[in-house]
Design an enzyme around this catalytic site. Structure first.
Site, mmCIF file in Angstrom:
data_model
loop_
_atom_site.group_PDB
_atom_site.id
_atom_site.type_symbol
_atom_site.label_atom_id
_atom_site.label_comp_id
_atom_site.label_asym_id
_atom_site.label_seq_id
_atom_site.Cartn_x
_atom_site.Cartn_y
_atom_site.Cartn_z
ATOM 1 N N TYR A 80 -1.622 0.470 10.106
ATOM 2 C CA TYR A 80 -1.889 -0.337 8.900
ATOM 3 C C TYR A 80 -0.698 -0.239 7.953
ATOM 4 O O TYR A 80 -0.156 -1.262 7.509
ATOM 5 C CB TYR A 80 -3.160 0.165 8.207
ATOM 6 C CG TYR A 80 -3.280 -0.256 6.775
ATOM 7 C CD1 TYR A 80 -2.990 0.648 5.743
ATOM 8 C CD2 TYR A 80 -3.667 -1.537 6.432
ATOM 9 C CE1 TYR A 80 -3.091 0.263 4.423
ATOM 10 C CE2 TYR A 80 -3.770 -1.926 5.103
ATOM 11 C CZ TYR A 80 -3.481 -1.015 4.104
ATOM 12 O OH TYR A 80 -3.567 -1.397 2.793
ATOM 13 N N LYS B 73 2.133 -3.182 6.629
ATOM 14 C CA LYS B 73 2.451 -3.459 5.224
ATOM 15 C C LYS B 73 3.963 -3.329 4.986
ATOM 16 O O LYS B 73 4.576 -4.154 4.308
ATOM 17 C CB LYS B 73 1.700 -2.488 4.297
ATOM 18 C CG LYS B 73 0.198 -2.725 4.239
ATOM 19 C CD LYS B 73 -0.130 -4.045 3.534
ATOM 20 C CE LYS B 73 -1.619 -4.233 3.350
ATOM 21 N NZ LYS B 73 -1.955 -5.492 2.640
ATOM 22 N N SER C 61 0.828 -1.214 0.000
ATOM 23 C CA SER C 61 0.000 0.000 0.000
ATOM 24 C C SER C 61 0.855 1.253 0.000
ATOM 25 O O SER C 61 1.963 1.264 0.546
ATOM 26 C CB SER C 61 -0.888 0.002 1.259
ATOM 27 O OG SER C 61 -1.481 1.275 1.428
HETATM 28 C C1 WQD Z 1 -9.618 9.718 0.660
HETATM 29 C C2 WQD Z 1 -9.952 11.163 0.962
HETATM 30 C C3 WQD Z 1 -10.547 11.560 3.241
HETATM 31 C C4 WQD Z 1 -14.332 9.420 3.245
HETATM 32 C C5 WQD Z 1 -6.947 4.772 2.418
HETATM 33 C C6 WQD Z 1 -5.987 4.027 3.240
HETATM 34 C C7 WQD Z 1 -4.833 3.603 2.395
HETATM 35 C C8 WQD Z 1 -5.308 2.857 1.192
HETATM 36 C C9 WQD Z 1 -6.325 3.690 0.427
HETATM 37 C C10 WQD Z 1 -5.335 0.446 1.190
HETATM 38 C C11 WQD Z 1 -9.358 11.620 2.306
HETATM 39 C C12 WQD Z 1 -11.712 11.881 2.302
HETATM 40 C C13 WQD Z 1 -13.118 9.955 2.855
HETATM 41 C C14 WQD Z 1 -15.420 10.289 3.553
HETATM 42 C C15 WQD Z 1 -14.028 12.174 3.042
HETATM 43 N N1 WQD Z 1 -5.908 1.611 1.564
HETATM 44 N N2 WQD Z 1 -12.985 11.309 2.755
HETATM 45 N N3 WQD Z 1 -15.217 11.643 3.434
HETATM 46 O O1 WQD Z 1 -7.318 7.628 3.490
HETATM 47 O O2 WQD Z 1 -6.476 8.301 1.170
HETATM 48 O O3 WQD Z 1 -6.349 5.939 1.923
HETATM 49 O O4 WQD Z 1 -7.381 3.998 1.327
HETATM 50 O O5 WQD Z 1 -4.266 0.240 0.758
HETATM 51 O O6 WQD Z 1 -4.014 2.775 3.168
HETATM 52 O O7 WQD Z 1 -5.525 4.907 4.231
HETATM 53 O O8 WQD Z 1 -8.543 6.906 1.361
HETATM 54 O O9 WQD Z 1 -10.852 6.934 0.616
HETATM 55 O O10 WQD Z 1 -10.393 6.893 3.124
HETATM 56 O O11 WQD Z 1 -9.947 8.972 1.829
HETATM 57 O O12 WQD Z 1 -13.895 13.397 2.963
HETATM 58 O O13 WQD Z 1 -16.563 9.873 3.942
HETATM 59 O O14 WQD Z 1 -11.360 11.298 1.076
HETATM 60 O O15 WQD Z 1 -10.460 12.518 4.283
HETATM 61 O O16 WQD Z 1 -8.954 12.948 2.182
HETATM 62 P P1 WQD Z 1 -7.145 7.307 2.041
HETATM 63 P P2 WQD Z 1 -10.012 7.371 1.763
#
Ligand code: WQD
Length: 324
Positions: A141, A145, A117
């Site tokens: 997490y 990884k 990741s």
């Molecule tokens: C993306 C953006 C949130 C939900 C995660 C894991 C990472 C990888 C990918 C596996 C951020 C914003 C989100 C919501 C929002 N996983 N958001 N409202 O955190 O970039 O990465 O998934 O490998 O390890 O950490 O992805 O989709 O959670 O968030 O505003 O209801 O969307 O704050 O800026 P993230 P995400």
């Protein structure tokens, strides 16, 4: 090749299994269905309902199939949750993987493709992030990884395995041909949450902060289509098995989209209002995170083909729009 796909009933795992089947490989799925779905299984692939913590069953499965390779996609993956329940991530991601590595060593499986990741990088010190970027994970997490990547390095030295660590950026979208329809349960990621809001599973969604140092104040991420990720797994296995060499590469779209841009695209594609309320920042969110995947292109000839935002949203909506 004869391939064991551990976690092959999951969201990414089902796309990876589909890709290997389409490329003429024999696939066996091993999954405990804790988050994977029976509906994500394909008739052409054998299925073992099993748990990576059940070492005797895992070893028996690995010894039974004459496998040339294994793909390891079984893990807990919610970064936020990992900071509240590190023991779950130690158990599932670290102890579970050590079982897989030890059973693979006993069974003589030499080729291992591992679902890593972008979370191994932590806060970006420069952008786009390439594989030379320091690995200082900001959440447990991402730490698990990175530790597994280190175990793989030792098992390469001591047991002669060939491995590929694939550092996914933000995975999204569904099978271009519509063959995979299993909805993720209780998703934490942005695009499935937007989809749940669009189809009415959720009344409204939250935008976690609009005061970041970005053009519209919301966070920017690199999103990559599950079908593109799946192609990356197939090319990586071809590479490590033919070259008898290991590699670690980013798999991303090399383009960043803000939360607002993603929501606006979804409103346009779905025609739905998608109510979104501005909330406070989510702990641990960097303002910007997107990749350089040049190394994957140079080494594997891999490039994201379906990771434009319209395709990510449209293929997701094709699955969610029938809900409710
Ligand atoms: C993306 C953006 C949130 C939900 C995660 C894991 C990472 C990888 C990918 C596996 C951020 C914003 C989100 C919501 C929002 N996983 N958001 N409202 O955190 O970039 O990465 O998934 O490998 O390890 O950490 O992805 O989709 O959670 O968030 O505003 O209801 O969307 O704050 O800026 P993230 P995400």
């Amino acid at each position: 090749m004869n391939i064991l796909v551990i976690g092959g009933a999951g969201y990414i795992g089902s796309h990876v299994t589909r890709e290997f089947l389409d490329n003429g490989h024999n696939c066996t799925v091993f999954d405990n269905l804790s988050s994977g779905l029976r509906g994500n299984l394909f008739p052409e692939a054998s299925f073992f309902h099993g748990d990576i913590h059940d070492y005797p069953h895992l070893l028996k499965t690995m010894k039974s199939g004459g496998f040339d390779a294994l793909i390891h996609l079984a893990a807990s993956k919610a970064a936020g949750e990992s900071m509240l329940k590190p023991e779950k991530y130690s158990h599932n991601n670290i102890a579970g993987t050590l079982n897989i590595l030890n059973a693979a060593s006993e069974a003589g499986i030499k080729n291992i493709v591992f679902s890593s990741s972008a979370a191994v990088y932590g806060n970006p010190q420069y952008l786009p992030i390439d594989e030379k970027h320091p690995t200082l994970p900001e959440n447990y997490y991402g730490f698990t990884k990175l530790e597994i990547e280190r175990f793989l390095g030792w098992y390469e030295k001591l047991k002669g395995i060939n491995y590929a660590c694939l550092r996914y950026f933000n995975a999204a979208g569904y099978d271009i041909k519509g063959r995979i329809k299993g909805l993720e349960q209780n998703p934490a990621n942005l695009i499935p949450i937007i989809m749940e809001t669009a189809c009415g599973i959720r009344k409204e969604m939250q935008v976690f902060g609009n005061d970041y140092d970005t053009p519209d104040g919301t966070c920017i991420r690199g999103y990559v289509h599950a079908s593109d990720l799946a192609a990356g797994h197939s090319l990586a296995l071809d590479y490590i098995s033919k070259e008898q060499k290991s590699l670690t590469v980013n798999l991303g779209s090399e383009k960043g989209f803000s939360v607002t841009e993603v929501i606006e695209t979804a409103r346009k594609v779905t025609g739905k209002p998608i109510p979104a309320k501005i909330a406070g920042r989510r702990a641990g969110d960097p303002a910007k995170l997107y990749d350089s995947s040049t190394l994957a292109f140079e080494t594997l000839g891999w490039k994201a083909r379906y990771s434009d935002m319209e395709t990510l949203i449209k293929t997701s909506w094709d699955v969610y729009k029938n809900e409710r």
